[in-house]
Design a protein around this motif. Structure first.
Motif, mmCIF file in Angstrom:
data_model
loop_
_atom_site.group_PDB
_atom_site.id
_atom_site.type_symbol
_atom_site.label_atom_id
_atom_site.label_comp_id
_atom_site.label_asym_id
_atom_site.label_seq_id
_atom_site.Cartn_x
_atom_site.Cartn_y
_atom_site.Cartn_z
ATOM 1 N N HIS A 77 0.810 -1.225 0.000
ATOM 2 C CA HIS A 77 0.000 0.000 0.000
ATOM 3 C C HIS A 77 0.841 1.272 0.000
ATOM 4 O O HIS A 77 0.316 2.368 -0.261
ATOM 5 N N LEU A 78 2.144 1.156 0.271
ATOM 6 C CA LEU A 78 3.018 2.335 0.299
ATOM 7 C C LEU A 78 3.680 2.606 -1.048
ATOM 8 O O LEU A 78 4.301 3.650 -1.228
ATOM 9 N N LEU A 79 3.569 1.695 -1.995
ATOM 10 C CA LEU A 79 4.212 1.897 -3.301
ATOM 11 C C LEU A 79 3.595 3.087 -4.038
ATOM 12 O O LEU A 79 2.389 3.337 -3.953
ATOM 13 N N GLY A 80 4.458 3.822 -4.754
ATOM 14 C CA GLY A 80 3.990 4.916 -5.597
ATOM 15 C C GLY A 80 3.574 6.168 -4.851
ATOM 16 O O GLY A 80 2.962 7.067 -5.435
ATOM 17 N N LYS A 81 3.923 6.271 -3.571
ATOM 18 C CA LYS A 81 3.539 7.441 -2.788
ATOM 19 C C LYS A 81 4.680 8.451 -2.701
ATOM 20 O O LYS A 81 5.850 8.098 -2.802
ATOM 21 N N ASN A 82 4.307 9.707 -2.492
ATOM 22 C CA ASN A 82 5.288 10.767 -2.259
ATOM 23 C C ASN A 82 5.918 10.543 -0.888
ATOM 24 O O ASN A 82 5.214 10.395 0.113
ATOM 25 N N ILE A 83 7.253 10.518 -0.847
ATOM 26 C CA ILE A 83 7.969 10.301 0.411
ATOM 27 C C ILE A 83 7.524 11.293 1.485
ATOM 28 O O ILE A 83 7.352 10.946 2.658
ATOM 29 N N PHE A 84 7.300 12.542 1.092
ATOM 30 C CA PHE A 84 7.008 13.598 2.065
ATOM 31 C C PHE A 84 5.565 13.559 2.565
ATOM 32 O O PHE A 84 5.211 14.283 3.488
ATOM 33 N N SER A 85 4.728 12.708 1.956
ATOM 34 C CA SER A 85 3.348 12.578 2.419
ATOM 35 C C SER A 85 3.201 11.466 3.447
ATOM 36 O O SER A 85 2.120 11.270 4.003
ATOM 37 N N LEU A 86 4.283 10.728 3.709
ATOM 38 C CA LEU A 86 4.217 9.585 4.609
ATOM 39 C C LEU A 86 4.314 10.013 6.069
ATOM 40 O O LEU A 86 4.916 11.031 6.401
ATOM 41 N N SER A 87 3.727 9.222 6.940
ATOM 42 C CA SER A 87 3.917 9.427 8.379
ATOM 43 C C SER A 87 5.313 8.966 8.758
ATOM 44 O O SER A 87 6.004 8.303 7.975
ATOM 45 N N GLY A 88 5.734 9.292 9.987
ATOM 46 C CA GLY A 88 7.057 8.873 10.449
ATOM 47 C C GLY A 88 7.226 7.369 10.412
ATOM 48 O O GLY A 88 8.269 6.845 10.011
ATOM 49 N N GLY A 89 6.206 6.645 10.837
ATOM 50 C CA GLY A 89 6.275 5.189 10.831
ATOM 51 C C GLY A 89 6.338 4.606 9.438
ATOM 52 O O GLY A 89 7.047 3.620 9.185
ATOM 53 N N GLU A 90 5.600 5.204 8.502
ATOM 54 C CA GLU A 90 5.622 4.732 7.118
ATOM 55 C C GLU A 90 7.002 4.960 6.488
ATOM 56 O O GLU A 90 7.498 4.120 5.740
ATOM 57 N N LYS A 91 7.622 6.093 6.814
ATOM 58 C CA LYS A 91 8.986 6.347 6.326
ATOM 59 C C LYS A 91 9.956 5.292 6.851
ATOM 60 O O LYS A 91 10.847 4.829 6.126
ATOM 61 N N GLN A 92 9.769 4.900 8.110
ATOM 62 C CA GLN A 92 10.641 3.888 8.695
ATOM 63 C C GLN A 92 10.513 2.557 7.954
ATOM 64 O O GLN A 92 11.500 1.870 7.696
ATOM 65 N N MET A 93 9.295 2.190 7.579
ATOM 66 C CA MET A 93 9.086 0.930 6.866
ATOM 67 C C MET A 93 9.707 0.966 5.469
ATOM 68 O O MET A 93 10.238 -0.037 4.981
ATOM 69 N N VAL A 94 9.666 2.129 4.812
ATOM 70 C CA VAL A 94 10.305 2.271 3.499
ATOM 71 C C VAL A 94 11.825 2.132 3.644
ATOM 72 O O VAL A 94 12.492 1.505 2.807
ATOM 73 N N ALA A 95 12.389 2.700 4.710
ATOM 74 C CA ALA A 95 13.829 2.576 4.951
ATOM 75 C C ALA A 95 14.225 1.121 5.179
ATOM 76 O O ALA A 95 15.260 0.653 4.678
ATOM 77 N N ILE A 96 13.416 0.399 5.928
ATOM 78 C CA ILE A 96 13.683 -1.026 6.156
ATOM 79 C C ILE A 96 13.615 -1.794 4.839
ATOM 80 O O ILE A 96 14.461 -2.648 4.551
ATOM 81 N N ALA A 97 12.633 -1.480 4.014
ATOM 82 C CA ALA A 97 12.491 -2.141 2.717
ATOM 83 C C ALA A 97 13.689 -1.852 1.817
ATOM 84 O O ALA A 97 14.139 -2.726 1.061
ATOM 85 N N SER A 98 14.238 -0.638 1.894
ATOM 86 C CA SER A 98 15.389 -0.266 1.065
ATOM 87 C C SER A 98 16.632 -1.070 1.410
ATOM 88 O O SER A 98 17.486 -1.310 0.553
ATOM 89 N N ALA A 99 16.742 -1.483 2.678
ATOM 90 C CA ALA A 99 17.854 -2.349 3.083
ATOM 91 C C ALA A 99 17.551 -3.808 2.742
ATOM 92 O O ALA A 99 18.404 -4.541 2.237
ATOM 93 N N TYR A 100 16.318 -4.211 2.989
ATOM 94 C CA TYR A 100 15.898 -5.601 2.770
ATOM 95 C C TYR A 100 16.044 -6.008 1.303
ATOM 96 O O TYR A 100 16.445 -7.129 0.981
ATOM 97 N N VAL A 101 15.727 -5.083 0.403
ATOM 98 C CA VAL A 101 15.708 -5.390 -1.037
ATOM 99 C C VAL A 101 17.090 -5.770 -1.569
ATOM 100 O O VAL A 101 17.208 -6.468 -2.577
ATOM 101 N N MET A 102 18.152 -5.336 -0.868
ATOM 102 C CA MET A 102 19.515 -5.570 -1.345
ATOM 103 C C MET A 102 20.006 -6.991 -1.070
ATOM 104 O O MET A 102 21.026 -7.411 -1.610
ATOM 105 N N GLY A 103 19.305 -7.725 -0.204
ATOM 106 C CA GLY A 103 19.711 -9.092 0.093
ATOM 107 C C GLY A 103 21.040 -9.186 0.822
ATOM 108 O O GLY A 103 21.794 -10.151 0.648
ATOM 109 N N VAL A 104 21.358 -8.200 1.671
ATOM 110 C CA VAL A 104 22.643 -8.166 2.380
ATOM 111 C C VAL A 104 22.691 -9.236 3.475
ATOM 112 O O VAL A 104 21.659 -9.772 3.898
ATOM 113 N N ASP A 105 23.892 -9.539 3.961
ATOM 114 C CA ASP A 105 24.074 -10.536 5.023
ATOM 115 C C ASP A 105 23.955 -9.943 6.419
ATOM 116 O O ASP A 105 23.642 -10.649 7.376
#
Length: 495
Positions: free
Chosen positions: A133-161
């Motif tokens: 539900h967060l895809l395609g949204k303006n970063i600046f329209s997100l709540s603080g918690g929603e921004k945190q989840m996007v940051a987690i997804a940005s790390a998760y997507v890389m498949g790091v160890d």
């Protein structure tokens, strides 16, 4: 996998606390919790592991840090990014794009992945994290918690160890925190190494393998996850740590008993951003002198928008705000209602902690004694000459609260005032709120902090989809509503 040997570090051109002779070995697949008071060195330790020290933060570094047997200075920044993923304390500081989909895909694009692979990986990431539900949204329209989840997804997507997370739950509601716990469990099951710096501990129960307690830049205690769970409440509090089990938190506060005339009214308040779909949909509430009202709700329900509109930063489309017998327009409310924002950095303008209070109190002509009294109350006196940007997240949070107190507004709104605070500093904020209550201030506190709410607040406004769904006092007769909101979706060990 990670070896930190006799490491000491002090930041350049700042008296910020660093690290003093730290040695820490972390095995592959281990889940390590870093905890301790605000400013104890937790964030600095995470910056050592993800390479921000010395590649971005400069200072005097001694000792050695190695990952997979290779010393950190031999890792290129691009190579390290494929090994270590980071989620910062303030997620805005790691965003590079204006929309959420591009932000999540950004790291993959930097590595030159094929378009189809990026598309598939992003799709899997949002499905795993439950944030489609967060895809395609303006970063600046997100709540603080929603921004945190996007940051987690940005790390998760890389498949790091290795995952480095600095207070990832700070701005999350109870449901999102439970989702985070599930994701961390998945990472652990995948054999990922997770190092997490946190003050909110309860959602990590049953996941953590090891707990490292820092104090003034040194490791003072270490426990296994099992040993840590067996600490008594008295032992935990003696270390200044937050609750490890929400079910054990009792209702400690007696709500406002004295009858005072209600003098602050919000009637049928509607607002939206840029003439889009309304975010606040007919909110009505009131407040009495000396009353502390908790405002709760899921991330994105309109809590912070309510705060911005109430203090005049966002003009209402419909409705009115009245104090005593006067209707307050948006401009008038700026002088009467003070907001302590969720992102404390947005409210810091001076080049010193004391200067921040002087600037805030300029129109009130406060004395230096008043400034020092507030700094002492919030344990900031020793930092009065420091630059605000050199403070830890929790210290910045307390400084913005101090600036709000100096404003001496009759109505105050605190947006997540304890999000980056340890137990002792949460208690300090609680004491300041109670002092403001005794002065007859009307306080609205937006919070996800169950512990703070039960110990401090008189009343609860629960917001759902831009409307007030429940309005009730904090007492034993209504405790089931609070438990329902905070605990019903929790794992069994915190129900």
């Amino acid at each position: 996998m990670i070896k930190i040997e006799n490491v000491s570090f002090n930041y350049d051109e700042a008296k910020a606390a660093g690290l003093d002779d730290i040695s820490l070995h972390i095995k592959r697949g281990q889940f390590v919790l870093l905890t301790g008071a605000s400013g104890s060195g937790k964030t600095t330790l995470t910056r050592l592991i993800n390479g921000l020290i010395p590649h971005f933060y400069y200072g005097n570094l001694k000792g050695t840090i190695s990952i997979d047997g290779l010393e950190l200075d031999k890792w290129g920044v691009d190579e390290l990014s494929t090994k270590v993923g980071s989620v910062f304390q303030n997620p805005r500081s790691q965003f590079f794009n204006l929309d959420t989909t591009s932000e999540i895909a950004f790291g993959c694009e930097n590595l030159g992945w094929h378009r189809e692979k990026i598309h598939e990986t992003v799709k899997k990431t949002v499905e795993d994290l439950g944030i489609a539900h967060l895809l395609g949204k303006n970063i600046f329209s997100l709540s603080g918690g929603e921004k945190q989840m996007v940051a987690i997804a940005s790390a998760y997507v890389m498949g790091v160890d290795i995952f480095i997370m600095d207070e990832p739950s700070a701005n999350l509601d109870s449901a999102a925190t439970e989702k985070l716990a599930q994701i961390l469990t998945i990472l652990k099951a995948q054999g990922k190494t997770v190092i997490i710096s946190e003050h909110r501990l309860y959602y990590l129960k049953g996941i953590v393998d090891r707990v490292v307690y820092l104090e003034r830049g040194s490791i003072k205690e270490e426990w296994s996850g099992e040993e840590f769970s067996k600490l008594s409440n008295e032992e935990r509090v003696s270390y200044g740590l937050r609750s490890y089990d929400l079910k054990k938190i009792k209702l400690k506060h007696k709500p406002l008993q004295r009858k005072k005339e209600t003098d602050f009214f919000v009637e049928d308040l509607w607002t939206s951003y840029r003439n889009l779909k309304p975010i606040l949909c007919g909110i009505s509430c009131n407040a009495t002198a000396g009353q502390i009202t908790a405002v709760i709700g899921k991330n994105g329900c309109g809590k912070s928008t309510f705060a911005r509109c109430l203090c005049g930063l966002l003009k209402e489309k419909k409705g009115k705000v009245q104090f005593h017998d006067s209707k307050l327009g948006a401009k008038e409310r700026i002088g009467e209602i003070y907001l302590v924002m969720q992102d404390s950095t947005c409210q810091l303008f001076s080049d010193s902690v004391m200067g921040e209070l002087v600037l805030s109190g300029k129109m009130k002509k406060n004395s230096s004694d008043e400034f020092e009294e507030v700094l002492k109350e919030l344990s900031l006196m020793e930092l009065k000459s420091r630059h605000p940007m050199s403070l830890s997240g929790g210290e910045k949070q307390r400084l913005t609260i101090a600036a709000g107190i100096i404003q001496n507004a009759d109505i105050m709104i605190l947006d997540e005032p304890t999000s980056g605070l340890d137990y002792r500093n949460m208690q300090r904020v609680k004491a300041v709120m109670e002092k403001l209550r005794n002065k007859g201030k009307r306080i609205f506190v937006i919070t996800h902090d169950y512990e703070l709410l039960l110990s401090t607040c008189d009343r609860v406004l629960e917001i759902e989809k831009g409307k007030i769904s429940k309005d009730y006092p904090v007492d034993s007769n209504h405790l089931h509503y609070i438990r329902q909101f905070f605990l019903d979706k929790r794992k069994e060990n915190v129900q």
